[in-house]
Write a protein that holds these residues in place. Structure first.
Motif, short mmCIF file in Angstrom:
data_model
loop_
_atom_site.label_atom_id
_atom_site.label_comp_id
_atom_site.label_asym_id
_atom_site.label_seq_id
_atom_site.Cartn_x
_atom_site.Cartn_y
_atom_site.Cartn_z
N ARG A 1 0.81 -1.22 0.00
CA ARG A 1 0.00 0.00 0.00
C ARG A 1 0.85 1.27 0.00
O ARG A 1 0.65 2.17 -0.82
N SER A 2 1.82 1.32 0.89
CA SER A 2 2.59 2.57 0.96
C SER A 2 3.40 2.78 -0.32
O SER A 2 3.59 3.90 -0.78
N GLY A 3 3.82 1.67 -0.92
CA GLY A 3 4.55 1.78 -2.19
C GLY A 3 3.65 2.32 -3.28
O GLY A 3 4.05 3.17 -4.09
N VAL A 4 2.39 1.84 -3.31
CA VAL A 4 1.46 2.34 -4.32
C VAL A 4 1.18 3.82 -4.09
O VAL A 4 1.09 4.60 -5.05
N ILE A 5 1.08 4.20 -2.83
CA ILE A 5 0.84 5.62 -2.54
C ILE A 5 2.00 6.46 -3.03
O ILE A 5 1.82 7.49 -3.71
N SER A 6 3.22 6.01 -2.74
CA SER A 6 4.34 6.85 -3.21
C SER A 6 4.42 6.84 -4.73
O SER A 6 4.75 7.86 -5.34
N ALA A 7 4.07 5.71 -5.35
CA ALA A 7 4.05 5.67 -6.82
C ALA A 7 3.03 6.67 -7.36
O ALA A 7 3.29 7.41 -8.31
N SER A 8 1.84 6.70 -6.73
CA SER A 8 0.80 7.62 -7.19
C SER A 8 1.25 9.06 -7.04
O SER A 8 0.97 9.91 -7.89
N MET A 9 1.98 9.34 -5.94
CA MET A 9 2.42 10.71 -5.73
C MET A 9 3.45 11.13 -6.77
O MET A 9 3.46 12.26 -7.23
N LEU A 10 4.31 10.17 -7.14
CA LEU A 10 5.26 10.46 -8.22
C LEU A 10 4.49 10.82 -9.49
O LEU A 10 4.81 11.77 -10.20
N GLY A 11 3.45 10.03 -9.77
CA GLY A 11 2.62 10.29 -10.95
C GLY A 11 1.92 11.63 -10.84
O GLY A 11 1.89 12.41 -11.80
N LEU A 12 1.37 11.89 -9.65
CA LEU A 12 0.67 13.16 -9.44
C LEU A 12 1.62 14.33 -9.69
O LEU A 12 1.24 15.33 -10.29
N GLY A 13 2.86 14.16 -9.25
CA GLY A 13 3.84 15.21 -9.48
C GLY A 13 4.00 15.51 -10.96
O GLY A 13 4.05 16.66 -11.37
N ARG A 14 4.02 14.46 -11.76
CA ARG A 14 4.16 14.68 -13.21
C ARG A 14 2.89 15.31 -13.76
O ARG A 14 2.95 16.20 -14.60
N ALA A 15 1.73 14.85 -13.30
CA ALA A 15 0.46 15.39 -13.81
C ALA A 15 0.33 16.87 -13.49
O ALA A 15 -0.10 17.67 -14.31
N LEU A 16 0.74 17.25 -12.28
CA LEU A 16 0.59 18.66 -11.87
C LEU A 16 1.45 19.57 -12.74
O LEU A 16 1.06 20.69 -13.06
N GLY A 17 2.63 19.09 -13.09
CA GLY A 17 3.57 19.97 -13.78
C GLY A 17 3.57 19.82 -15.28
O GLY A 17 4.33 20.49 -15.97
N GLU A 18 2.74 18.92 -15.83
CA GLU A 18 2.79 18.67 -17.27
C GLU A 18 2.44 19.93 -18.06
O GLU A 18 1.46 20.60 -17.78
N THR A 19 3.26 20.23 -19.06
CA THR A 19 3.11 21.51 -19.75
C THR A 19 2.65 21.35 -21.19
O THR A 19 1.53 21.72 -21.55
N MET A 20 3.51 20.78 -22.02
CA MET A 20 3.25 20.85 -23.46
C MET A 20 2.01 20.06 -23.86
O MET A 20 1.20 20.52 -24.67
N ALA A 21 1.83 18.88 -23.27
CA ALA A 21 0.68 18.07 -23.65
C ALA A 21 -0.61 18.82 -23.33
O ALA A 21 -1.55 18.86 -24.13
N VAL A 22 -0.64 19.46 -22.17
CA VAL A 22 -1.85 20.19 -21.77
C VAL A 22 -2.04 21.40 -22.68
O VAL A 22 -3.14 21.67 -23.17
N ALA A 23 -0.93 22.12 -22.92
CA ALA A 23 -1.04 23.32 -23.74
C ALA A 23 -1.52 23.00 -25.15
O ALA A 23 -2.19 23.80 -25.79
N THR A 24 -1.17 21.82 -25.65
CA THR A 24 -1.55 21.47 -27.01
C THR A 24 -3.01 21.04 -27.08
O THR A 24 -3.70 21.32 -28.06
#
Lengths: 379, 329
Positions: B234-257
């Motif tokens: 469980r804790s590993g999945v949570i940290s994995a999700s947070m890593l993903g969330l970090g990418r989702a929050l900062g994603e730039t070009m894909a969103v801008a396009t």
């Protein structure tokens, strides 16, 4: 480096294309291309010696600004560098805003901008131009086309008020009474209108806004700005983005430079200006509208005040003029010669002819004469 | 770990002595270099923080709007008016949609690879999922704009018709699917590989004994997963999700396009409109004057803080669950 090489490659490809086009066009009449042989392309791409004067030009000239004039500048740079060996002109096509920022920081010899310098920008420029200030030299004109994609409709006439109401979300269907009235005999579908505008700040948006505000003040109450002011509609990035949306979406309408419409064969709106017949978006028609402009700047500043309400026959009123921004006095010693020599070429007959061949509109002769004088007096 | 530590005590002293220094030149130089690298990192971080805060403070001092509530971004105008409400909302909503879609699928893929798939299939599948992470975000953006958006039009109309009563899926504005919902789906695909591969690693670390014990008690495979694999991971999945969330929050070009940005807050996630921090910075930077850039940097600072907050929260959750799991040992 890689990018530069790619650009140069593209410029040379374009250059070859234009020159071959020019050869066809000038076959009957014009005689200033005496040196361009009919045999090889290498010889043909070198412009006639009389057009470009390299005196005083040396070293490397950096410039930056509007992407609206990118294609024209690329060709000019190509021709210019072919004629003046040892001189390098590097125009970074970014945006008007960035160009002016770079100009006022003193990092470029001149900037390209879709709008004349604002008073506070002129104030800033005095720091860079010792003893002088930044001035606007109108160099490239062009129509802003209103592209549409409505299945079954090939030809569409609209006036300023209807355009304004479409773009501010008041007219929602293509078979609206206001549109029907302007297009008798055209069967309009009841498709929903999807209006597209630029998502980023843009000189094209500002120039369309200036037109709508001047020509339909009741319907368009927003001040012209680089940022899209009206509610509703959808946004896309860059002229290319708007054009591709219009191309892809049924019921779409959007605005972009004419070249985007021709390259993707998007149909464009004929504007009902009150003249005898609705006016098509073409470079010639844009030039006619720019000819009605008055010079608003003082001294050697040639900022134009365009007449958006012109009813002259065949004058397409939605136009954009790109200025080259330079210092009237106090240009840097190492770039002054190159700036003068390069701009002398772009304002010359040969330079302006490059424009018509690429979907741009040349600056009308009367204004162009003043531009040439201003360039001569640069110091 | 606990059982192996005693055997490591004997060789420990020489290791720690050599870590300090033997007095040889090579050791000294290496110690100095590694210390220097550590200090350099701190200096870089500090100077980024100082730069961001300084430029942001210039922008905030001249803002005529309310930085937190104004629904507009007109920072290059005179007087400048801008606020982050829309950006904060859009960033959070699109990331939440992305997480809601990506995490269950990623856990499913990870479980399949680690516990269900035959070995011949598991290795290539894991490789393909990792390959998704290698696609540049601009490619995702172009694919999203040219393929995903037209394909999603049908889904949008369906959601509007059958789930329109939920308000969230009520599509009130005509237009193609260049919405926060589409962005969420695209972001979900983009964060899938990182969440999957970290979860997979964690699931593979579940002690064999735990699983065999569960099997010995007569548990089915699903019960084994529920009883031993998921609690352990469980804790590993949570940290994995947070890593993903970090990418989702900062994603730039894909969103801008893909996104059709507008400065409106609307929970109708199918309507074109909205915006995110990174997308707004990419879109506005070109035409911004110097002050406009300061304002964009101020919004970047907020994104920075948001990511910090999310990471902090994730660490807290993981720390609290540490006792139950060996994944972080």
């Amino acid at each position: 480096m890689k990018l530069q090489r790619k650009n140069r490659l593209r410029a040379s490809a374009l250059g070859a294309l234009v020159v071959s086009g020019a050869l066809v066009l000038t076959a009957c009449g014009s005689d200033d291309n005496t040196k361009t042989g009919a045999d090889g392309t290498t010889k043909a791409s070198a412009p006639a010696p009389g057009d470009i004067k390299c005196e005083g030009a040396k070293g490397k000239l950096l410039a930056s600004g509007s992407s609206a004039q990118k294609n024209a500048v690329d060709l000019w740079v190509k021709n210019y560098m072919a004629a003046c060996s040892g001189v390098e002109v590097n125009y970074k096509s970014s945006s008007s805003g960035e160009g002016i920022v770079a100009f006022n920081q003193g990092t470029v010899g001149f900037a390209g901008s879709d709008s004349a310098l604002k008073p506070e920008q002129v104030e800033d420029s005095k720091k860079v131009c010792t003893g002088g200030q930044g001035i606007n030299l109108p160099m490239v004109g062009g129509p802003i086309a209103i592209g549409f994609n409505v299945s079954g409709v090939d030809k569409l006439n609209l006036d300023a008020a209807t355009l304004a109401n479409i773009f501010n979300d008041k007219i929602k269907k293509w078979d609206d009474e206001a549109i029907k009235k302007l297009n008798p005999g055209v069967t309009l579908p009841s498709t929903a209108i999807q209006a597209f505008h630029r998502s980023e700040d843009s000189g094209t948006t500002e120039n369309l806004g200036k037109y709508l505000k001047a020509a339909a003040p009741d319907a368009w109450t927003y001040d012209a700005a680089k940022k899209w002011p009206a509610p509703g509609g959808q946004a896309a990035s860059g002229s290319a983005g708007v054009a591709s949306q219009v191309k892809a979406v049924d019921g779409a309408i959007g605005y972009f430079e004419l070249s985007y419409a021709t390259s993707q064969s998007i149909k464009t709106v004929d504007v009902n200006t009150g003249a005898g017949a609705p006016v098509k978006a073409t470079p010639e028609n844009a030039s006619k509208a720019i000819a009605a402009a008055k010079v608003a700047g003082t001294g050697s500043d040639l900022a134009l005040k365009l007449d958006y309400t012109t009813k002259a026959e065949g004058a397409y009123p939605i136009v954009l003029v790109t200025y080259e921004v330079v210092c009237d006095k106090g240009n840097k010693a190492e770039t002054l010669g190159t700036v003068k020599s390069f701009l002398e070429y772009t304002a010359s007959d040969a330079g302006q002819k490059v424009l018509t061949e690429n979907g741009y509109a040349p600056i009308p002769a009367e204004i162009n004469t003043k531009v040439r004088e201003a360039i001569k007096s640069l110091a | 770990m606990a059982s192996t530590t005693p055997t490591h005590i004997e060789p420990a002293p020489p290791v720690s002595r050599s870590a300090r220094s033997t007095g040889r030149a090579g050791d000294k130089i290496f110690a100095g270099l590694s210390k220097g690298s550590g200090v350099l990192l701190l200096v870089i971080m500090a100077s980024i923080a100082v730069f961001l805060t300084y430029r942001a403070s210039i922008a905030l001092s001249k803002n005529e709007g309310n930085f937190l509530t104004t629904l507009d971004w007109n920072a290059s105008a005179n007087p400048p008016v801008f606020g982050i409400a829309v950006l904060l909302f859009g960033t959070v909503v699109s990331s939440v949609i992305a997480m809601a879609i990506a995490v269950p699928i990623a856990v499913g893929i990870a479980l399949f690879i680690s516990h269900y798939a035959p070995r011949k299939l598991a290795a290539p599948l894991a490789y393909v999922v990792d390959l998704l992470a290698a696609v540049p975000s601009i490619i995702y953006g172009i694919w999203g704009a040219l393929f995903l958006v037209p394909q999603l039009n049908g889904l949008n109309l369906w959601l509007d018709e059958y789930l329109g009563w939920t308000y969230v899926f009520d599509k009130t504005q005509v237009g193609v699917a260049r919405s926060l919902f589409t962005v969420g789906i695209l972001l979900a695909i983009m964060i899938l590989p990182i969440v999957t591969s970290v979860s997979r690693e964690v699931f593979l670390q579940v002690p064999r004994m735990n699983e065999e014990a569960a099997l010995a008690l007569g548990a089915t495979r699903w019960e084994v997963i529920r009883m031993s694999v998921l609690p352990f991971g469980r804790s590993g999945v949570i940290s994995a999700s947070m890593l993903g969330l970090g990418r989702a929050l900062g994603e730039t070009m894909a969103v801008a396009t893909v996104l059709s940005p507008s400065f409106l807050i609307s929970l109708h996630v199918l309507n074109p409109g909205g915006g995110t921090f990174a997308q707004n910075i990419a879109a506005k930077f070109d035409e911004a004057n110097e002050f406009g850039r300061d304002a964009l940097i101020a919004s970047g600072l907020v994104l920075f803080l948001l990511t910090l907050l999310v990471n902090g929260a994730a660490r807290l959750i993981i720390a609290r669950r540490k006792d139950f799991s060996g994944a972080n040992a």
